[in-house]
Write an enzyme that holds these catalytic residues in place. Structure first.
Site, PDB file in Angstrom:
ATOM      1  N   ASP A 104     -20.415  10.417 -39.653  1.00  0.00           N
ATOM      2  CA  ASP A 104     -19.908  11.723 -39.232  1.00  0.00           C
ATOM      3  C   ASP A 104     -18.751  11.575 -38.252  1.00  0.00           C
ATOM      4  O   ASP A 104     -18.868  10.893 -37.237  1.00  0.00           O
ATOM      5  CB  ASP A 104     -21.025  12.537 -38.569  1.00  0.00           C
ATOM      6  N   ASP A 163     -16.538   6.722 -33.779  1.00  0.00           N
ATOM      7  CA  ASP A 163     -15.872   7.785 -33.031  1.00  0.00           C
ATOM      8  C   ASP A 163     -16.518   8.004 -31.673  1.00  0.00           C
ATOM      9  O   ASP A 163     -16.140   8.912 -30.940  1.00  0.00           O
ATOM     10  CB  ASP A 163     -15.901   9.105 -33.827  1.00  0.00           C
ATOM     11  N   SER A 218     -25.608   5.365 -39.234  1.00  0.00           N
ATOM     12  CA  SER A 218     -25.354   6.753 -38.856  1.00  0.00           C
ATOM     13  C   SER A 218     -26.545   7.381 -38.143  1.00  0.00           C
ATOM     14  O   SER A 218     -27.700   7.106 -38.470  1.00  0.00           O
ATOM     15  CB  SER A 218     -25.030   7.572 -40.109  1.00  0.00           C
ATOM     16  N   ALA A 219     -26.225   8.263 -37.195  1.00  0.00           N
ATOM     17  CA  ALA A 219     -27.253   9.073 -36.546  1.00  0.00           C
ATOM     18  C   ALA A 219     -27.479  10.366 -37.314  1.00  0.00           C
ATOM     19  O   ALA A 219     -28.238  11.232 -36.895  1.00  0.00           O
ATOM     20  CB  ALA A 219     -26.845   9.388 -35.107  1.00  0.00           C
ATOM     21  N   GLU A 248     -22.771  14.893 -24.932  1.00  0.00           N
ATOM     22  CA  GLU A 248     -22.518  13.664 -25.689  1.00  0.00           C
ATOM     23  C   GLU A 248     -21.126  13.116 -25.427  1.00  0.00           C
ATOM     24  O   GLU A 248     -20.931  11.900 -25.316  1.00  0.00           O
ATOM     25  CB  GLU A 248     -22.699  13.930 -27.185  1.00  0.00           C
ATOM     26  N   LYS A 273     -27.819   2.960 -31.382  1.00  0.00           N
ATOM     27  CA  LYS A 273     -27.515   2.278 -32.638  1.00  0.00           C
ATOM     28  C   LYS A 273     -27.714   0.766 -32.542  1.00  0.00           C
ATOM     29  O   LYS A 273     -27.862   0.088 -33.565  1.00  0.00           O
ATOM     30  CB  LYS A 273     -26.094   2.615 -33.094  1.00  0.00           C
ATOM     31  N   ASP A 297     -19.644   4.030 -38.571  1.00  0.00           N
ATOM     32  CA  ASP A 297     -20.333   5.288 -38.368  1.00  0.00           C
ATOM     33  C   ASP A 297     -19.948   6.191 -39.544  1.00  0.00           C
ATOM     34  O   ASP A 297     -19.063   5.836 -40.335  1.00  0.00           O
ATOM     35  CB  ASP A 297     -19.877   5.886 -37.029  1.00  0.00           C
TER      36      ASP A 297
END
Length: 317
Positions: free
Chosen positions: A65, A252, A178-179, A110, A227, A63
């Site tokens: 961020d 994370d 990554s989102a 989240e 993802k 990931d």
């Protein structure tokens, strides 16, 4: 009278204890107070299997961020790729306030350990969709992205250069799934001088019109909890990842664990989770899900130590 050398019998438990001490000495970073492991023996076995196979069998999936970037610095949150766009060069003050309100509404959802992924999914789609619609309305200019990154307080984790350079030195592919906003993500690693040829990125990319103005986002929306779809649809097509059945996965969020689903016939998978926020509320679920959990650890010390150990067999060849 013949002399017989006496046999020395050592309990199996003692042998195992000595073996564990030897393996611990190889990666002392695993003894850091920020490291949690539910099954240390399994972790050590996986790492040793990866080392025997060498760097040529390894790929890293991460990931971005709050995984490759820091979560906070000196008590202040470090911006994500979306937050970097909160710059008066790019968006109005009114839009910035709306984005902040969305963050305060949806981020607690989240990371809420009491909610299931199924309950969070539609709400994450709501969040990302609304943010992207706001950004499109601002008609962001591509030419200003580099300046916005430069003016931001974004920081990669301590030890990031060793991490990126070690992977490229040993020709280990790094897939960043990554989102976040892909265009901003690329600029962050470019400005930190670590955008090497072995780095591959799957993220939410902006679609600019011929004059360089944001008009849409490309492809399927990627958020924290879908993802798996991104991994299956994109990662499998990357030729550089083929023939590398061993995976070091960094994330994370529990949703990051599905990033490995794009790997064809994985053999050894080691998952490392950065537990940055709401530690006590989420500690149990993270320890039960990730092989290694790093609690409020803003460094790449543990991943770097694992990579160094795994690549050691290749260095000797």
């Amino acid at each position: 009278m013949p002399y017989h050398t006496p046999r020395i019998y050592m309990p199996v438990r003692t042998i195992l204890a000595i073996w564990h001490q030897l393996t611990k000495a190889e990666i002392p970073e695993l003894a850091k107070c920020s490291v949690l492991m539910r099954e240390r023996g399994k972790v050590e076995e996986t790492i040793n299997s990866m080392q025997r196979a060498g760097a040529g069998s390894l790929q890293v999936i991460s990931d971005f961020d709050m995984t490759l970037t820091r979560f906070a610095y000196k008590g202040k949150r470090v911006p994500t790729t979306h937050n970097i766009l909160d710059n008066r060069l790019l968006i109005s003050e009114d839009s910035a306030k709306k984005m902040k309100k969305l963050l305060n509404t949806y981020y607690p959802i989240e990371i809420d350990a009491s909610l299931s992924t199924e309950e969070k999914l539609p709400l994450m789609v709501e969040w990302w969709t609304q943010v992207h619609e706001l950004l499109i309305q601002q008609k962001i200019r591509k030419s200003l992205l580099a300046q916005a990154v430069k003016e931001s307080s974004v920081m990669l984790r301590d030890g990031y250069k060793v991490f990126f350079d070690h992977l490229t030195e040993h020709q280990v592919p790094l897939l960043i799934l990554s989102a976040g906003v892909g265009d901003v993500l690329e600029e962050v690693i470019r400005q930190n001088c670590v955008f090497h040829p072995n780095v591959h990125i799957i993220a939410n990319y902006m679609d600019f019109d011929p004059s360089g103005v944001l008009q849409a986002f490309k492809g399927q929306l990627i958020h924290t909890f879908n993802k798996r779809e991104g991994a299956l649809s994109h990662a499998a097509s990357l030729r550089e990842l083929r023939g590398r059945p061993n995976v070091l996965l960094l994330g994370d969020s529990l949703g990051d664990l599905t990033m490995v689903d794009g790997v064809s016939e994985p053999q050894n998978v080691l998952t490392v989770g950065f537990l940055n926020d709401q530690v006590e509320e989420r500690k149990e679920s993270y320890v039960n899900s990730f092989d290694i959990v790093l609690v409020k650890d803003e460094t790449m010390d543990v991943p770097n130590a694992i990579l160094r150990y795994v690549a050691a067999s290749s260095d000797k060849k």
